[in-house]
Write a protein that holds these residues in place. Structure first.
Motif, PDB file in Angstrom:
ATOM      1  N   MET A   1      -2.153  -1.821  -4.931  1.00 21.85           N
ATOM      2  CA  MET A   1      -1.566  -0.577  -5.423  1.00 21.85           C
ATOM      3  C   MET A   1      -1.645   0.512  -4.373  1.00 21.85           C
ATOM      4  O   MET A   1      -0.776   1.366  -4.277  1.00 21.85           O
ATOM      5  N   LEU A   2      -2.735   0.506  -3.607  1.00 22.79           N
ATOM      6  CA  LEU A   2      -2.956   1.594  -2.666  1.00 22.79           C
ATOM      7  C   LEU A   2      -2.692   1.137  -1.241  1.00 22.79           C
ATOM      8  O   LEU A   2      -3.436   0.327  -0.687  1.00 22.79           O
ATOM      9  N   GLY A   3      -1.625   1.659  -0.683  1.00 26.62           N
ATOM     10  CA  GLY A   3      -1.401   1.533   0.752  1.00 26.62           C
ATOM     11  C   GLY A   3      -1.050   0.153   1.249  1.00 26.62           C
ATOM     12  O   GLY A   3      -1.356  -0.170   2.389  1.00 26.62           O
ATOM     13  N   ALA A   4      -0.434  -0.699   0.422  1.00 27.02           N
ATOM     14  CA  ALA A   4      -0.020  -2.005   0.926  1.00 27.02           C
ATOM     15  C   ALA A   4       1.505  -2.060   0.999  1.00 27.02           C
ATOM     16  O   ALA A   4       2.186  -1.836   0.002  1.00 27.02           O
ATOM     17  N   GLU A   5       2.020  -2.321   2.189  1.00 27.47           N
ATOM     18  CA  GLU A   5       3.470  -2.466   2.306  1.00 27.47           C
ATOM     19  C   GLU A   5       3.886  -3.877   1.945  1.00 27.47           C
ATOM     20  O   GLU A   5       4.930  -4.102   1.356  1.00 27.47           O
TER      21      GLU A   5
ATOM     22  N   GLN B   1       5.857   5.157  -4.520  1.00 27.90           N
ATOM     23  CA  GLN B   1       6.279   3.759  -4.577  1.00 27.90           C
ATOM     24  C   GLN B   1       7.521   3.592  -3.721  1.00 27.90           C
ATOM     25  O   GLN B   1       8.211   4.581  -3.440  1.00 27.90           O
ATOM     26  N   SER B   2       7.801   2.359  -3.368  1.00 30.94           N
ATOM     27  CA  SER B   2       9.059   2.095  -2.675  1.00 30.94           C
ATOM     28  C   SER B   2      10.206   2.538  -3.574  1.00 30.94           C
ATOM     29  O   SER B   2      10.186   2.286  -4.768  1.00 30.94           O
TER      30      SER B   2
ATOM     31  N   SER C   1       8.478  -0.587 -10.209  1.00 30.90           N
ATOM     32  CA  SER C   1       8.927   0.793 -10.070  1.00 30.90           C
ATOM     33  C   SER C   1      10.440   0.861  -9.899  1.00 30.90           C
ATOM     34  O   SER C   1      11.061   1.862 -10.242  1.00 30.90           O
TER      35      SER C   1
ATOM     36  N   GLU D   1       6.354  -2.863  -6.620  1.00 32.68           N
ATOM     37  CA  GLU D   1       7.617  -2.278  -6.183  1.00 32.68           C
ATOM     38  C   GLU D   1       8.728  -2.673  -7.153  1.00 32.68           C
ATOM     39  O   GLU D   1       9.524  -1.835  -7.583  1.00 32.68           O
TER      40      GLU D   1
ATOM     41  N   PHE E   1       5.135   3.302   5.880  1.00 33.35           N
ATOM     42  CA  PHE E   1       5.045   3.852   4.526  1.00 33.35           C
ATOM     43  C   PHE E   1       3.842   3.275   3.798  1.00 33.35           C
ATOM     44  O   PHE E   1       3.609   2.072   3.812  1.00 33.35           O
ATOM     45  N   LYS E   2       3.085   4.159   3.143  1.00 32.18           N
ATOM     46  CA  LYS E   2       1.906   3.714   2.387  1.00 32.18           C
ATOM     47  C   LYS E   2       2.115   4.013   0.901  1.00 32.18           C
ATOM     48  O   LYS E   2       1.994   5.154   0.470  1.00 32.18           O
ATOM     49  N   PRO E   3       2.431   3.004   0.099  1.00 32.30           N
ATOM     50  CA  PRO E   3       2.597   3.261  -1.344  1.00 32.30           C
ATOM     51  C   PRO E   3       1.223   3.519  -1.990  1.00 32.30           C
ATOM     52  O   PRO E   3       0.329   2.697  -1.874  1.00 32.30           O
TER      53      PRO E   3
END
Lengths: 255, 339, 280
Positions: free
Chosen positions: C227-231, B146-147, C243, C240, B168-170
Motif C-alpha cells: 500500500m505504501l510506496g510500491a510501484e 494511487q495510480s 482505485s 491500483e 511515483f510513490k503510491p
C-alpha cells in the motif's frame, strides 16, 4: 563397578515414599526390585541413575566403569523412548554421536548390537513399522551400544503382551549368558523377577522399605517357562506380598 | 412530581406527533436526494446551498453524505447510494463511466491564473540538496495517493513539461503522503494551497512552484452523478445544478470577489466552519479556510479541454481502456462548456 | 454354531435354518470424510461457468463482476507483456525475505520460550500482547523506522509471520514427549544435542502447521505492505486496479495471490511429507 545404596529415604513434602533402604548391587548380576504399586521402586531406580536426588542417604559407586564404557548408568524405559523420526540404526547412533563416534566406528558398534538383539535386518526401519517387542529390542540395543556398567531397567516388558514378554525374557537371558552385565530390574511382575533375577528385593507398601531379599542360585540359562523351582519362589514371594498388595490397593482407593 | 412528569410526557408525545406530521408533509413536497461530500473547502458550494436553503427552494430535500476519500464516493454514486457528488477526475471515475455507471455533468474547482492554486512541494532534505524548482526534480520520488489519481496526473504533466522523470510513490492517503514528505521519505508532492501553506510554514517542506503554471485552466474537480440520474431524471438534475450554482456564486462573491468585504468573508467562514475543520476552534480554522479559497466554476461550467487532456493522459498511461471517450465520460447537455 | 462337532449334513441344515434370519442393521457409516479431489474442481468450474454465463447474458452487470474470460485475457496480456514478472518478482522477494526473517526469528524465540522458564515468563505476555495488533496499523510507523522502500515491507511481513510462528513453536515444544528428553538426559546427551536432535524434530509437526498459517498471513500482509510506496508488486497491482475500478485487473491480481497461496500450501505439504514421513 559396584553400586551401594546407603540409608535411602525420600519424601515429597510430608508424603514419605521410601524409608531407609540399604542395598548392594554386585557386578554382573541382575537385581530385581518388586513391590506393590506406589512403593517407590521406580523412584529408587531414578536415584541410582542420578535423575533424581533422595532426601536422605546416598548412592555410592565403587570401582571404575569398565574401559570403553560410554554411559555407565543406562536406562531402559517401559515405553521404549525411541525417536520416531529416526530409523533403528539412527536411534542407536543417537547415543554414540555425542561421544564423537561416527562413520565406520559407529557402524561397527551398531552392527554388533543389532546383531545381538536380532535386529540386523531392520536397521533402516522406522519405529512406527516395528512391533512393541521389536521396539524394546531397539531400546536394548541402544543401551548395549554405550557399553553400560549397569543397566537400569524400569518395567521394560510391562507394555508388551505376554507372548512377546516371554520371547524377550529369553532374549535377555541369552544376552546375559553370552556376555554378563549388571542390571537393576524393576517390575511388578513376579514371573519376570524369578526368571531374570539373581537376587530379588521385595519392597513393602509405602513408605517402601525392604521386606524381603532372596537369592536364586539356579543359573539363568537353566530357568525356563513353567519351571517348578521358579514357581516355588514365585509362590513364596506372592505369599509375602499378598497382604501388602491388598493394603496398597485399598490405600490408593482411599486416597 | 408525578403530575409534572405526566404533563411533560403528554407534551413530548404531542411534539413527536407534530414533527412527524411536519416531516411527512415536507417529504411529499421535496424530492429526497443524497449528496456526497468531503470535508474540504472545495466542497463549500454544496454546504452553502444546504445552509442557505437553495436546495429546498429547488424542491430538493438534500441529505449530505460525508466520505473520507474521493474514491469510495465515486463507487457510492455507481451503486446508487449517493445521487450527486463533487470529486477530482480519476482513473476510477473514468472506468466507472466506461461501465456506464456514472457521468460528469459539470465542473467545480479550477486552476485559474491570478487565484492561488495548487502548489508543488519538496521535502526539506530535497530542498537542501538543491531542488529549488520543478526543473530539479529529475529522478526524485513524488508522492501520489494511487495510480490514476489527480496527483499522478499533475506530477506526470509537470514532469513532461520540464522533461524530467519522476518515481511515483503510491501512499493511499493524503495523511501518509504528508508524513512521508515531512520525514523526507519522499521528495516532492503537489497539493491545494490551504494544506501546502501551513506545511511550508513549519519549515519541513518548501513550495517550489505552482501547478497552474503547468496546467492552466486545469479542471480539478467535477460534478458527477449516475448515468441513470443524468438520462432519466433531467428535471431533478437541473434543479440540483441550479441550486449548486447559487452556492458557487455566493462562495465566489464572498471569498474571491469579496463583494461583502471582510464581514462577508467572516460570514462565509462561519458557514463553512460548520462542515470543515470542525475539530478546530474557529480562529484556527479561519486561516485554513481562507487559504483554501480557489475558483469554483460559475454555473458549474466545465472546461472540456482540460477533461479531454486528462482522459488522453489516462489512456496513454494505460490506466483506463482505450475505448474511453469524452462522450461516455461527460454529459455535455447540462452546463456551459468552456472550450 | 460350534461347527467342528457337526457332520456336513448337520451343517447344511444349520445353514438353511440361518437363511431365514434377519440382517443386523448396519449403523457404522458416516463421520469419516474422505477426500474427493474432483468435487472441488467441479465446484470451481461450475462457479466460473455461472459467472461467465451471467456476465455474457447481462444478468450480472459489469459493475458487479467481470467476465471470467476477460480476466483470463488480462492475465494473458499481463504475461505476454512481461509485466507479470515485473510485479511478481518484487512481491516474491518481499514475501521470501520478510517471512524468512519472521519465521526464523519466530522459531528461535519459540524454542527459547519452550525451554527456559525466565524467557517464557518474560516473553509469553509480550507475544500475547503483540499477537492481536493489526500489523497493517503499524505500517506508517514501520515506514518511519525502516524507510519507505523495501525495509518497511520486509518488516511488516516479518512481524506478521513472527507472532503466529512463536506461538505455534512454543506450543509444539511444550508437546514434545518428555520421556524422550528424559531418555536423552539419561544417555548423557549434551543440552545442545537434546535441543537439536530431540526437541526440534519433535516440535516439527506443530511448527510446520504453524507455518501454514504464518505464510497465509504473509500473503495477506504483502498487499498491505505494498500500500505504501510500491510501484510494482502484485499487491500494488491489485490496489491500483481497485482505485481504477478495473475489475478485470483486480480479479487477475487476486487470482495470482490465490495461486500463490495454493502453491505455498503445496510446498509446505511437500516438506511435511519429506520431513514428517516418520508419522503414520
Amino acid at each position: 563397578m559396584d553400586i551401594r545404596l546407603e540409608g535411602i529415604s525420600h519424601s515429597y513434602g510430608d508424603f514419605e515414599v521410601i524409608r531407609d533402604i540399604t542395598l548392594d548391587i554386585p557386578d554382573n548380576k541382575i537385581v530385581c526390585i518388586v513391590g506393590p504399586s506406589g512403593c517407590g521402586k521406580s523412584t529408587l531406580l531414578r536415584f541410582i541413575g542420578g535423575l533424581e536426588r533422595p532426601t536422605f542417604g546416598k548412592v555410592l559407586q565403587f570401582g571404575e566403569p569398565p574401559p570403553g564404557c560410554l554411559n555407565p548408568l543406562t536406562y531402559i524405559f517401559q515405553d521404549f523412548a525411541l525417536l520416531p523420526w529416526r530409523s533403528v540404526s539412527g536411534n542407536v547412533s543417537l547415543v554414540l554421536e555425542d561421544h564423537g563416534i561416527r562413520g565406520a566406528a559407529a557402524r561397527e558398534i551398531i552392527d554388533d548390537v543389532l546383531q545381538r538383539t536380532k535386529l540386523h535386518d531392520f536397521a533402516q526401519a522406522l519405529p512406527r513399522q516395528l512391533s512393541g517387542g521389536m521396539k524394546q529390542r531397539v531400546a536394548i540395543a541402544r543401551a548395549l551400544a554405550v557399553k553400560p556398567a549397569i543397566m537400569l531397567m524400569d518395567e521394560p516388558l510391562s507394555a508388551l503382551d505376554s507372548q512377546t514378554r516371554e520371547l524377550l525374557m529369553d532374549d535377555l537371558i541369552d544376552l546375559w549368558s553370552r556376555q554378563p552385565f549388571t542390571a537393576v530390574y524393576v517390575t511388578h511382575n513376579l514371573a519376570e523377577a524369578v526368571r531374570l533375577g539373581h537376587s530379588i528385593v521385595v519392597l513393602s507398601r509405602r513408605p517402601g522399605c525392604i521386606a524381603e531379599h532372596i537369592e536364586i542360585d539356579k543359573p539363568l540359562i537353566e530357568r525356563h517357562f513353567g519351571d517348578p523351582d521358579l514357581e516355588q519362589y514365585q509362590k513364596h514371594l506372592w505369599q509375602s506380598m499378598r497382604e501388602e498388595a491388598r493394603a496398597a490397593d485399598a490405600e490408593l482407593l482411599n486416597d | 412530581m408525578r403530575i409534572i412528569n405526566r404533563l411533560k410526557f403528554i407534551s413530548l408525545v404531542g411534539l413527536v406527533l407534530a414533527s412527524a406530521a411536519f416531516t411527512t408533509s415536507a417529504m411529499a413536497e421535496n424530492t429526497k436526494i443524497k449528496v456526497g461530500a468531503l470535508r474540504f473547502t472545495s466542497h463549500s458550494a454544496s454546504f452553502i446551498a444546504v445552509e442557505r436553503g437553495y436546495f429546498e427552494e429547488a424542491g430538493l430535500d438534500v441529505e449530505l453524505k460525508f466520505f473520507q476519500a474521493a474514491q469510495p464516493m465515486a463507487v457510492a454514486i455507481a451503486s446508487g447510494d449517493v445521487d450527486y457528488a463533487v470529486t477530482a477526475v480519476s482513473g476510477g471515475l473514468v472506468s466507472l463511466a466506461n461501465k456506464g455507471a456514472i457521468k460528469i455533468i459539470g465542473g467545480a474547482l479550477s486552476e485559474e491564473a491570478g487565484i492561488d492554486g495548487q502548489k508543488i512541494l519538496v521535502s526539506d532534505a530535497a530542498f537542501q540538496s538543491g531542488v529549488k524548482s520543478a526543473k530539479d526534480l529529475d529522478g526524485k520520488s513524488f508522492g501520489i495517493t494511487q495510480s490514476g489519481s489527480s496527483f499522478h496526473y499533475m506530477a506526470s504533466k509537470i514532469a513532461a513539461a520540464e522533461g524530467v522523470s519522476l518515481k511515483f510513490k503510491p501512499l493511499q492517503k493524503v495523511g501518509a503522503i504528508i508524513g512521508a514528505l515531512k520525514s523526507g521519505q519522499i521528495d516532492a508532492w503537489s497539493i491545494v494551497p490551504h494544506i501546502a501553506k501551513p506545511l511550508a510554514g513549519s519549515g519541513s517542506v518548501h513550495i517550489v512552484g505552482n501547478v497552474a503554471d503547468y496546467l492552466p485552466n486545469y479542471q480539478v474537480t467535477t460534478v458527477f452523478t449516475s448515468t441513470k440520474n443524468a438520462s432519466e431524471k433531467r428535471k431533478q438534475t437541473e434543479s440540483f445544478l441550479a441550486a449548486f450554482s447559487k452556492g458557487v456564486d455566493d462562495y465566489a462573491a464572498a471569498m474571491i470577489d469579496k463583494t461583502g468585504g471582510d464581514a462577508g468573508v467572516d460570514e462565509m467562514v462561519d458557514l463553512i466552519h460548520k462542515y470543515v475543520y470542525t475539530d478546530r476552534p474557529r480562529e484556527k480554522a479561519a486561516p485554513s479556510i481562507i487559504n483554501g479559497t480557489m475558483r469554483i466554476n460559475k454555473g458549474a461550467a466545465l472546461n472540456i479541454a482540460s477533461i479531454e487532456d486528462q482522459l488522453n493522459w489516462f489512456k496513454a498511461e494505460d490506466l483506463v481502456g482505450s475505448e474511453s471517450s469524452i462522450d461516455t465520460l461527460v454529459d455535455q447537455s447540462y452546463v456551459e462548456i468552456l472550450k | 454354531m460350534p461347527s467342528y462337532s457337526m457332520t456336513e449334513e448337520e451343517r447344511a441344515v444349520a445353514t438353511s435354518q440361518m437363511t431365514g434370519g434377519k440382517h443386523v442393521d448396519f449403523r457404522g457409516g458416516g463421520f469419516a470424510p474422505k477426500p474427493h479431489r474432483w468435487v472441488g474442481l467441479v465446484v470451481f468450474i461450475a462457479l466460473v461457468g455461472i459467472a461467465e454465463w451471467g456476465t455474457q447474458s447481462g444478468w450480472i452487470s459489469p459493475l458487479t463482476l467481470p467476465k471470467p474470460s476477460d480476466v483470463l485475457q488480462t492475465l494473458k496480456q499481463l504475461y505476454s507483456s512481461g509485466l507479470l514478472f515485473e510485479h511478481l518478482i518484487p512481491s516474491l522477494t518481499r514475501l521470501v525475505v520478510g517471512s524468512a526473517l519472521g519465521v526464523s526469528v519466530g522459531i528461535s524465540v519459540g524454542v527459547l520460550i519452550g525451554l527456559f522458564s525466565y524467557i517464557r515468563s518474560g516473553l509469553v505476555p509480550l507475544v500475547a500482547a503483540l499477537f492481536p495488533i493489526p500489523k497493517i496499523a503499524l505500517l506508517p510507523l514501520f515506514v518511519i523506522w525502516f524507510g519507505i522502500d523495501e525495509g518497511s515491507k520486509y518488516a511488516l511481513i516479518a512481524f506478521g509471520t513472527f507472532t503466529p510462528t512463536v506461538v505455534a513453536t512454543y506450543g509444539s515444544v511444550d508437546n514434545v514427549d518428555r520421556t524422550l528428553i528424559r531418555m536423552g538426559q539419561s544417555f548423557g546427551l549434551s543440552w545442545f544435542s537434546i535441543v537439536r536432535k530431540i526437541v526440534i524434530p519433535g516440535a516439527m509437526p506443530g511448527i510446520l502447521s504453524g507455518l501454514r498459517i504464518s505464510l497465509a498471513i504473509a500473503i495477506i500482509l504483502l498487499v498491505a505492505a505494498e500500500m505504501l510506496g510500491a510501484e510494482y508488486g502484485i499487491g500494488a497491482y491489485i490496489l491500483e486496479a481497485g482505485s481504477l475500478y478495473d475489475l478485470e485487473r483486480l480479479f487477475a491480481g487476486v487470482m495470482i495471490l490465490s495461486v500463490l497461496g495454493v502453491l505455498l500450501s503445496a510446498l509446505i505439504g511437500f516438506f511435511e511429507r519429506r520431513l514428517l514421513d516418520w508419522r503414520a
